[in-house]
Write a protein that holds these residues in place. Structure first.
Motif, PDB file in Angstrom:
ATOM      1  N   SER A  87       0.661   6.516  -4.207  1.00  0.00           N
ATOM      2  CA  SER A  87       0.590   5.263  -4.949  1.00  0.00           C
ATOM      3  C   SER A  87       0.394   5.517  -6.447  1.00  0.00           C
ATOM      4  O   SER A  87       0.935   4.777  -7.281  1.00  0.00           O
ATOM      5  CB  SER A  87      -0.563   4.408  -4.409  1.00  0.00           C
ATOM      6  OG  SER A  87      -0.635   3.168  -5.067  1.00  0.00           O
ATOM      7  N   SER A  88      -0.334   6.556  -6.789  1.00  0.00           N
ATOM      8  CA  SER A  88      -0.502   6.900  -8.212  1.00  0.00           C
ATOM      9  C   SER A  88       0.825   7.325  -8.830  1.00  0.00           C
ATOM     10  O   SER A  88       1.088   7.055 -10.007  1.00  0.00           O
ATOM     11  CB  SER A  88      -1.536   8.016  -8.372  1.00  0.00           C
ATOM     12  OG  SER A  88      -1.051   9.264  -7.943  1.00  0.00           O
ATOM     13  N   VAL A 118      -2.013  -6.056  -9.309  1.00  0.00           N
ATOM     14  CA  VAL A 118      -0.964  -6.659  -8.466  1.00  0.00           C
ATOM     15  C   VAL A 118      -0.905  -5.946  -7.117  1.00  0.00           C
ATOM     16  O   VAL A 118      -0.811  -6.593  -6.054  1.00  0.00           O
ATOM     17  CB  VAL A 118       0.403  -6.590  -9.173  1.00  0.00           C
ATOM     18  CG1 VAL A 118       1.508  -7.106  -8.252  1.00  0.00           C
ATOM     19  CG2 VAL A 118       0.378  -7.394 -10.463  1.00  0.00           C
ATOM     20  N   ILE A 119      -0.960  -4.615  -7.146  1.00  0.00           N
ATOM     21  CA  ILE A 119      -0.925  -3.834  -5.902  1.00  0.00           C
ATOM     22  C   ILE A 119      -2.142  -4.148  -5.037  1.00  0.00           C
ATOM     23  O   ILE A 119      -2.028  -4.334  -3.813  1.00  0.00           O
ATOM     24  CB  ILE A 119      -0.858  -2.328  -6.220  1.00  0.00           C
ATOM     25  CG1 ILE A 119       0.482  -1.990  -6.872  1.00  0.00           C
ATOM     26  CG2 ILE A 119      -1.069  -1.491  -4.954  1.00  0.00           C
ATOM     27  CD1 ILE A 119       0.558  -0.574  -7.413  1.00  0.00           C
ATOM     28  N   SER A 273       3.930   0.467  -2.860  1.00  0.00           N
ATOM     29  CA  SER A 273       2.560   0.836  -3.211  1.00  0.00           C
ATOM     30  C   SER A 273       1.533   0.031  -2.423  1.00  0.00           C
ATOM     31  O   SER A 273       0.518   0.571  -1.976  1.00  0.00           O
ATOM     32  CB  SER A 273       2.332   0.635  -4.711  1.00  0.00           C
ATOM     33  OG  SER A 273       3.216   1.421  -5.466  1.00  0.00           O
ATOM     34  N   ALA A 274       1.797  -1.274  -2.264  1.00  0.00           N
ATOM     35  CA  ALA A 274       0.859  -2.125  -1.532  1.00  0.00           C
ATOM     36  C   ALA A 274       0.730  -1.678  -0.079  1.00  0.00           C
ATOM     37  O   ALA A 274      -0.377  -1.658   0.478  1.00  0.00           O
ATOM     38  CB  ALA A 274       1.312  -3.583  -1.600  1.00  0.00           C
ATOM     39  N   PHE A 275       1.846  -1.305   0.527  1.00  0.00           N
ATOM     40  CA  PHE A 275       1.785  -0.852   1.921  1.00  0.00           C
ATOM     41  C   PHE A 275       1.054   0.485   2.031  1.00  0.00           C
ATOM     42  O   PHE A 275       0.305   0.725   2.988  1.00  0.00           O
ATOM     43  CB  PHE A 275       3.188  -0.747   2.508  1.00  0.00           C
ATOM     44  CG  PHE A 275       3.198  -0.494   3.996  1.00  0.00           C
ATOM     45  CD1 PHE A 275       2.566  -1.364   4.865  1.00  0.00           C
ATOM     46  CD2 PHE A 275       3.850   0.611   4.525  1.00  0.00           C
ATOM     47  CE1 PHE A 275       2.562  -1.134   6.236  1.00  0.00           C
ATOM     48  CE2 PHE A 275       3.852   0.848   5.890  1.00  0.00           C
ATOM     49  CZ  PHE A 275       3.215  -0.026   6.747  1.00  0.00           C
ATOM     50  N   THR A 301      -7.583   1.470  -4.873  1.00  0.00           N
ATOM     51  CA  THR A 301      -6.686   1.142  -5.983  1.00  0.00           C
ATOM     52  C   THR A 301      -7.167   1.786  -7.275  1.00  0.00           C
ATOM     53  O   THR A 301      -6.370   2.309  -8.059  1.00  0.00           O
ATOM     54  CB  THR A 301      -6.567  -0.381  -6.160  1.00  0.00           C
ATOM     55  OG1 THR A 301      -6.191  -0.980  -4.918  1.00  0.00           O
ATOM     56  CG2 THR A 301      -5.533  -0.723  -7.211  1.00  0.00           C
ATOM     57  N   VAL A 302      -8.463   1.743  -7.518  1.00  0.00           N
ATOM     58  CA  VAL A 302      -9.028   2.383  -8.713  1.00  0.00           C
ATOM     59  C   VAL A 302      -8.757   3.883  -8.693  1.00  0.00           C
ATOM     60  O   VAL A 302      -8.456   4.489  -9.736  1.00  0.00           O
ATOM     61  CB  VAL A 302     -10.541   2.102  -8.813  1.00  0.00           C
ATOM     62  CG1 VAL A 302     -11.190   2.988  -9.877  1.00  0.00           C
ATOM     63  CG2 VAL A 302     -10.784   0.637  -9.131  1.00  0.00           C
TER      64      VAL A 302
END
Length: 356
Positions: A87-88, A118-119, A273-275, A301-302
């Motif tokens: 995701s990064s 958003v993600i 990314s969200a998945f 997410t962070v």
């Protein structure tokens, strides 16, 4: 699941795999694509086989019965780290594209935080919402892909086609096949559609068709990149799809589709990314015994934003890691997780069936 899987893979393969193939494989990229597709289908079969062992449970819940408690937890942790790390990559790719083309001078951290929010919000909506979001965009992506391939045809030099069968390096073909496989084999995350969706033979067929469609799209993109720019100029382009659209001879709206393509890619990237964050969330809940549900997605997410920010401070390191052999190996190790479980389950079934 067919539409969802096409959108999920579209964000990465069509934009980033084509320039890698042009740069590395040259005229023989089609061999690596076909080989990678075949290996991807094999890993898809193992993934669906593992998921179908207990259709009423998620893999994170029944996997310990196959592999053992601590080995299972270790592999779940590995998958969690891979999802956050991947995701990064998505976040940093977004920053590099918009930061260099449309938002010059904007601090990378600002873009990363906005994208991360958003993600995070999309991942928190859950699997059903993420899947339903792809239904509407799928047809638009399909139409845009057809029009885009149409735009690539006028400037293509078809006299280069014979070179596709006259260049062959077995060692390079094998290396690039493994690279393509790492892009085409992210099926392990699809284990997390259960138990909301039933993993069975019907789903396997849909996902196989999706794999073939994505392979065809990437193959066409690679072919037209070679035919429009050649292997030498082509490997210097970071976004060959957009360059071909911008260099099109069409002056109508069809010839100015780059904003549409950028919008579709951005949406696909958010879904991807969200998945990944959703899958990491499920892994974290398993490791934490379902404690702290409220804080898991924000923390994950962070972590992705932090990794992306560190890469933005050292772009050379990012590009080195993005296309390195170590990254390919890491990806394949994670993507082969279903193979480990099926192999152990098979051995255990033979041992239990042996006469005493």
């Amino acid at each position: 699941m067919f539409r969802f899987s096409v959108v999920f893979f579209n964000s990465q393969t069509t934009i980033f795999l084509v320039p890698i193939l042009v740069s590395s494989s040259g005229y023989q990229g089609w061999i690596s694509l076909i080989g990678g597709c075949c290996l991807g289908l094999v890993l898809l079969f193992f993934t669906m086989k593992l998921g179908s062992l207990k259709t009423d449970q998620a893999w994170v819940d029944f996997g310990k019965a196959i592999m053992g408690k601590w080995v299972h937890k270790l592999l779940v942790l590995l998958l969690l780290c891979w999802c956050v790390y991947y995701s990064s990559y998505d976040i940093e790719n977004f920053v590099l594209f918009f930061g260099s083309n449309y938002m010059r001078g904007t601090p990378p951290l600002f873009i990363q935080i906005v994208i991360g929010l958003v993600i995070m919000y999309t991942a928190s909506l859950g699997l059903a919402t993420i899947v339903y979001m792809t239904d509407g965009i799928f047809l638009i992506i399909l139409v845009a892909t057809i029009f885009t391939l149409y735009l690539f045809t006028p400037n293509a030099d078809f006299t280069m086609l014979p070179a596709f069968i006259h260049h062959f390096d077995p060692g390079l073909a094998l290396k690039d096949t493994l690279t393509v496989t790492s892009w085409f084999s992210e099926w392990v995350v699809f284990l997390f559609v259960a138990p909301e969706l039933k993993i069975n033979g019907k789903m396997l067929k849909k996902l196989m068709v999706a794999q073939l469609c994505i392979t065809f799209t990437v193959l066409m993109g690679w072919i037209f990149t070679i035919l429009n720019f050649g292997p030498h100029l082509g490997k210097e382009l970071r976004y060959p799809f957009l360059e071909m659209v911008r260099s099109s001879s069409h002056d109508s709206i069809i010839g100015n589709m780059d904003p549409i393509l950028i919008g579709l890619w951005s949406f696909s990237m958010f879904i991807h990314s969200a998945f990944l964050i959703y899958v990491a969330y499920k892994c974290a809940l398993h490791l934490l015994n379902r404690k702290g549900k409220k804080y898991v997605i924000p923390v994950l997410t962070v972590c992705s934003i932090t990794l992306a920010y560190l890469y933005s401070r050292n772009i050379t390191k990012y590009f080195s890691d993005f296309s390195s052999a170590a990254a390919v190996i890491f990806w394949l190790v994670v993507e082969c997780i279903p193979v480990y479980y099926i192999a152990v389950a098979y051995v255990r079934s033979k041992i239990n069936a042996a006469p005493k």
